[in-house]
Motif scaffolding. Structure first.
Motif, PDB file in Angstrom:
ATOM      1  N   PRO A   1       0.828  -1.210   0.000  1.00  0.00           N
ATOM      2  CA  PRO A   1       0.000   0.000   0.000  1.00  0.00           C
ATOM      3  C   PRO A   1       0.865   1.265   0.000  1.00  0.00           C
ATOM      4  CG  PRO A   1      -0.682  -1.518   1.727  1.00  0.00           C
ATOM      5  CD  PRO A   1       0.577  -2.053   1.158  1.00  0.00           C
ATOM      6  N   THR A   2       0.340   2.309  -0.587  1.00  0.00           N
ATOM      7  CA  THR A   2       1.040   3.592  -0.627  1.00  0.00           C
ATOM      8  C   THR A   2       0.920   4.299   0.726  1.00  0.00           C
ATOM      9  OG1 THR A   2      -0.916   4.789  -1.368  1.00  0.00           O
ATOM     10  CG2 THR A   2       0.501   3.827  -3.081  1.00  0.00           C
ATOM     11  N   ASP A   3       1.752   5.319   0.911  1.00  0.00           N
ATOM     12  CA  ASP A   3       1.684   6.112   2.150  1.00  0.00           C
ATOM     13  C   ASP A   3       0.329   6.793   2.290  1.00  0.00           C
ATOM     14  OD1 ASP A   3       4.236   5.424   2.987  1.00  0.00           O
ATOM     15  OD2 ASP A   3       5.175   7.113   1.946  1.00  0.00           O
ATOM     16  N   LEU A   4      -0.265   7.185   1.176  1.00  0.00           N
ATOM     17  CA  LEU A   4      -1.585   7.814   1.205  1.00  0.00           C
ATOM     18  C   LEU A   4      -2.642   6.848   1.746  1.00  0.00           C
ATOM     19  CD1 LEU A   4      -3.123  10.401   0.455  1.00  0.00           C
ATOM     20  CD2 LEU A   4      -3.516   9.406  -1.796  1.00  0.00           C
ATOM     21  N   GLU A   5      -2.566   5.580   1.331  1.00  0.00           N
ATOM     22  CA  GLU A   5      -3.505   4.576   1.839  1.00  0.00           C
ATOM     23  C   GLU A   5      -3.264   4.292   3.322  1.00  0.00           C
ATOM     24  OE1 GLU A   5      -4.419   1.647  -1.883  1.00  0.00           O
ATOM     25  OE2 GLU A   5      -2.353   1.684  -1.149  1.00  0.00           O
TER      26      GLU A   5
ATOM     27  N   ILE B   1      -6.756  -1.537   3.243  1.00  0.00           N
ATOM     28  CA  ILE B   1      -5.646  -1.785   2.313  1.00  0.00           C
ATOM     29  C   ILE B   1      -5.629  -3.192   1.732  1.00  0.00           C
ATOM     30  CG2 ILE B   1      -4.141  -0.014   3.267  1.00  0.00           C
ATOM     31  CD1 ILE B   1      -2.659  -2.142   4.827  1.00  0.00           C
ATOM     32  N   GLY B   2      -6.536  -4.052   2.141  1.00  0.00           N
ATOM     33  CA  GLY B   2      -6.608  -5.400   1.580  1.00  0.00           C
ATOM     34  C   GLY B   2      -5.874  -6.429   2.415  1.00  0.00           C
TER      35      GLY B   2
ATOM     36  N   ARG C   1       8.037  -0.027   7.423  1.00  0.00           N
ATOM     37  CA  ARG C   1       8.351  -0.277   6.013  1.00  0.00           C
ATOM     38  C   ARG C   1       9.839  -0.564   5.909  1.00  0.00           C
ATOM     39  NH1 ARG C   1       5.616   1.322   1.221  1.00  0.00           N
ATOM     40  NH2 ARG C   1       4.172   2.508   2.494  1.00  0.00           N
ATOM     41  N   PHE C   2      10.189  -1.648   5.225  1.00  0.00           N
ATOM     42  CA  PHE C   2      11.579  -2.032   5.025  1.00  0.00           C
ATOM     43  C   PHE C   2      11.862  -2.125   3.536  1.00  0.00           C
ATOM     44  CE2 PHE C   2      10.129  -4.104   8.929  1.00  0.00           C
ATOM     45  CZ  PHE C   2      11.037  -3.599   9.841  1.00  0.00           C
ATOM     46  N   GLY C   3      13.111  -1.933   3.172  1.00  0.00           N
ATOM     47  CA  GLY C   3      13.531  -2.064   1.785  1.00  0.00           C
ATOM     48  C   GLY C   3      14.923  -2.645   1.722  1.00  0.00           C
TER      49      GLY C   3
END
Length: 153
Positions: free
Chosen positions: A35-39, A57-58, A109-111
């Motif tokens: 999901p995006t930051d907006l969501e 967000i599902g 959030r991880f990357g």
């Protein structure tokens, strides 16, 4: 007549060169959903539950193994280039944690740039014995066996 023949050869070589160039171009595939930051702005930590998160967000890509485990949303971008091994060039993992009351306790959030390794599937059975060789295990058991145990059938 020779001019037409030269033109055909030149056009054939141009098409062949263009084909080789296109064939060597990298291709990319995208897998998963994060999901995006907006969501995520619609999720309130400490208020929303698993049900409301699923509505906003599902459902997640993966879940934690415990009953109160986190939900993981995972997306990857993979680069394929000729005969080389596919390379993951981008990966994002969004972890939504829940507390004992089933309410959202944390969103992380991880990357790949975070340098964090998260194992989602592990197919190795852990023996529980670490750093101990077979010789040390045998010698370590000498004091644990009594004469009674050896003679008692």
């Amino acid at each position: 007549m020779q001019f037409k023949h030269a033109r055909k050869i030149r056009n054939t070589l141009a098409i062949l060169g263009l084909s080789v160039t296109v064939a060597c171009a990298a291709t990319y595939t995208n897998h998963g959903y994060v999901p995006t930051d907006l969501e995520l702005e619609n999720i309130v930590v400490g208020t929303d539950t698993r049900t409301t998160v699923a509505e906003i967000i599902g459902q997640p890509s993966s879940t934690g193994v415990l009953s109160d485990g986190a939900w993981y949303y995972i997306s990857s971008r993979i680069k394929y280039y000729t005969y080389h091994r596919p390379e993951t060039i981008e990966r994002t993992v969004l972890a939504v944690s829940f507390d004992a009351n089933d309410k959202v306790s944390n969103i992380e959030r991880f990357g790949l740039e975070d340098g964090r390794v998260i194992t989602f599937t592990r197919r190795v059975t852990d023996s529980g014995v670490q750093g101990t060789g077979i010789f040390r295990q045998l010698i370590g058991n000498f004091g644990n066996i009594s004469a009674e145990q050896l003679l008692d059938e």
